[in-house]
Design a protein around this motif. Structure first.
Motif, short mmCIF file in Angstrom:
data_model
loop_
_atom_site.label_atom_id
_atom_site.label_comp_id
_atom_site.label_asym_id
_atom_site.label_seq_id
_atom_site.Cartn_x
_atom_site.Cartn_y
_atom_site.Cartn_z
N GLN A 50 0.81 -1.22 0.00
CA GLN A 50 0.00 0.00 0.00
C GLN A 50 0.85 1.27 0.00
OE1 GLN A 50 -3.53 -0.14 2.68
NE2 GLN A 50 -2.69 -2.14 3.24
N ILE A 51 2.09 1.16 0.46
CA ILE A 51 2.96 2.35 0.52
C ILE A 51 4.22 2.21 -0.33
CG2 ILE A 51 2.15 3.25 2.73
CD1 ILE A 51 4.35 1.77 4.16
N ALA A 52 4.49 1.02 -0.82
CA ALA A 52 5.70 0.79 -1.62
C ALA A 52 5.70 1.68 -2.85
CB ALA A 52 5.77 -0.68 -2.04
N GLY A 53 6.82 2.34 -3.09
CA GLY A 53 6.98 3.19 -4.25
C GLY A 53 6.41 4.59 -4.09
N LYS A 54 5.63 4.81 -3.06
CA LYS A 54 5.00 6.12 -2.84
C LYS A 54 5.83 7.00 -1.92
CE LYS A 54 0.40 4.19 -3.39
NZ LYS A 54 -0.86 3.88 -2.71
N ALA A 55 6.79 6.40 -1.24
CA ALA A 55 7.62 7.13 -0.28
C ALA A 55 8.89 6.32 -0.03
CB ALA A 55 6.87 7.33 1.04
N ALA A 56 9.89 7.00 0.50
CA ALA A 56 11.08 6.29 0.98
C ALA A 56 10.79 5.88 2.43
CB ALA A 56 12.30 7.18 0.91
N PHE A 57 11.16 4.66 2.78
CA PHE A 57 10.84 4.11 4.09
C PHE A 57 12.11 3.90 4.89
CE2 PHE A 57 9.29 1.23 7.25
CZ PHE A 57 7.95 1.57 7.41
N HIS A 58 12.14 4.46 6.10
CA HIS A 58 13.32 4.39 6.96
C HIS A 58 12.98 3.68 8.26
CE1 HIS A 58 15.16 7.35 4.27
NE2 HIS A 58 13.96 7.88 4.25
N TYR A 59 13.84 2.76 8.63
CA TYR A 59 13.66 1.95 9.83
C TYR A 59 14.67 2.38 10.88
CZ TYR A 59 13.88 -2.07 12.94
OH TYR A 59 13.88 -2.86 14.05
N LEU A 60 14.17 2.65 12.09
CA LEU A 60 15.05 3.01 13.21
C LEU A 60 14.84 2.04 14.36
CD1 LEU A 60 17.02 4.93 14.69
CD2 LEU A 60 15.01 6.21 15.44
N ASP A 61 15.88 1.31 14.69
CA ASP A 61 15.90 0.49 15.91
C ASP A 61 16.23 1.46 17.05
OD1 ASP A 61 16.66 -1.02 18.14
OD2 ASP A 61 17.75 -2.51 16.96
N LEU A 62 15.20 1.92 17.73
CA LEU A 62 15.44 3.01 18.68
C LEU A 62 16.21 2.56 19.92
CD1 LEU A 62 13.38 3.25 21.37
CD2 LEU A 62 11.78 3.51 19.53
N GLN A 63 16.24 1.28 20.21
CA GLN A 63 17.04 0.84 21.35
C GLN A 63 18.54 0.88 21.02
OE1 GLN A 63 14.82 -2.81 21.94
NE2 GLN A 63 14.07 -2.00 23.89
N ALA A 64 18.87 0.56 19.79
CA ALA A 64 20.27 0.60 19.38
C ALA A 64 20.73 2.02 19.05
CB ALA A 64 20.50 -0.31 18.18
N PHE A 65 19.78 2.86 18.62
CA PHE A 65 20.13 4.21 18.17
C PHE A 65 19.23 5.25 18.84
CE2 PHE A 65 21.41 1.25 14.84
CZ PHE A 65 22.75 1.58 14.72
N ARG A 66 19.14 5.17 20.16
CA ARG A 66 18.29 6.10 20.90
C ARG A 66 18.66 7.57 20.67
NH1 ARG A 66 13.93 5.93 24.64
NH2 ARG A 66 13.38 8.12 24.74
N PRO A 67 19.93 7.93 20.52
CA PRO A 67 20.24 9.33 20.23
C PRO A 67 19.60 9.83 18.93
CG PRO A 67 22.22 8.22 21.00
CD PRO A 67 21.17 7.16 20.77
N ILE A 68 19.46 8.96 17.94
CA ILE A 68 18.81 9.35 16.69
C ILE A 68 17.31 9.57 16.95
CG2 ILE A 68 18.29 8.70 14.31
CD1 ILE A 68 21.27 9.25 14.83
N SER A 69 16.71 8.71 17.75
CA SER A 69 15.30 8.88 18.11
C SER A 69 15.09 10.20 18.85
CB SER A 69 14.84 7.71 18.98
OG SER A 69 13.48 7.86 19.31
N ASN A 70 15.98 10.51 19.76
CA ASN A 70 15.88 11.78 20.48
C ASN A 70 16.03 12.97 19.53
OD1 ASN A 70 15.62 10.35 22.86
ND2 ASN A 70 17.76 10.57 23.43
#
Length: 111
Positions: A50-70
């Protein structure tokens, strides 16, 4: 998932914000030890067409990269939640939701 870009560096975050001027960007913040987050990820994977090709999709593992989440919460002025979807268009947040409300169909309506 092969169409998901893993978000691990702050520079990549700033790039995706800039890229949202040309194409919608989706960030999925995942808490890898949370059952609700696992269910949200499953729903995204099951309905990804339903969303493929309509947007770029980014995955964040917030436990491994909590500073990025912040950084995301601070820069985009969104309350940190987990799991969470954030949709950007024209360098602005146009949709955000979390937990059981994460649904590919709802995301697609904001692209």
């Amino acid at each position: 998932m092969h169409q998901w870009n893993t978000l691990t560096e702050k520079e990549a975050f700033y790039t995706l914000v800039e890229d949202s001027a040309e194409k919608p960007q989706i960030i999925f913040k995942d808490s890898t030890t949370c059952g609700i987050s696992a269910h949200a990820k499953y729903k995204l994977q099951s309905g990804f067409e339903q969303i493929a090709g309509k947007a770029a999709f980014h995955y964040l593992d917030l436990q491994a990269f909590r500073p990025i989440s912040n950084l995301i919460a601070q820069e985009l002025k969104v309350t940190h939640q987990s799991p969470q979807i954030i949709v950007l268009k024209d360098k602005k947040v146009v949709y955000t939701t979390s937990h059981h409300a994460i649904d590919p169909g709802a995301i697609a309506r904001h692209l």
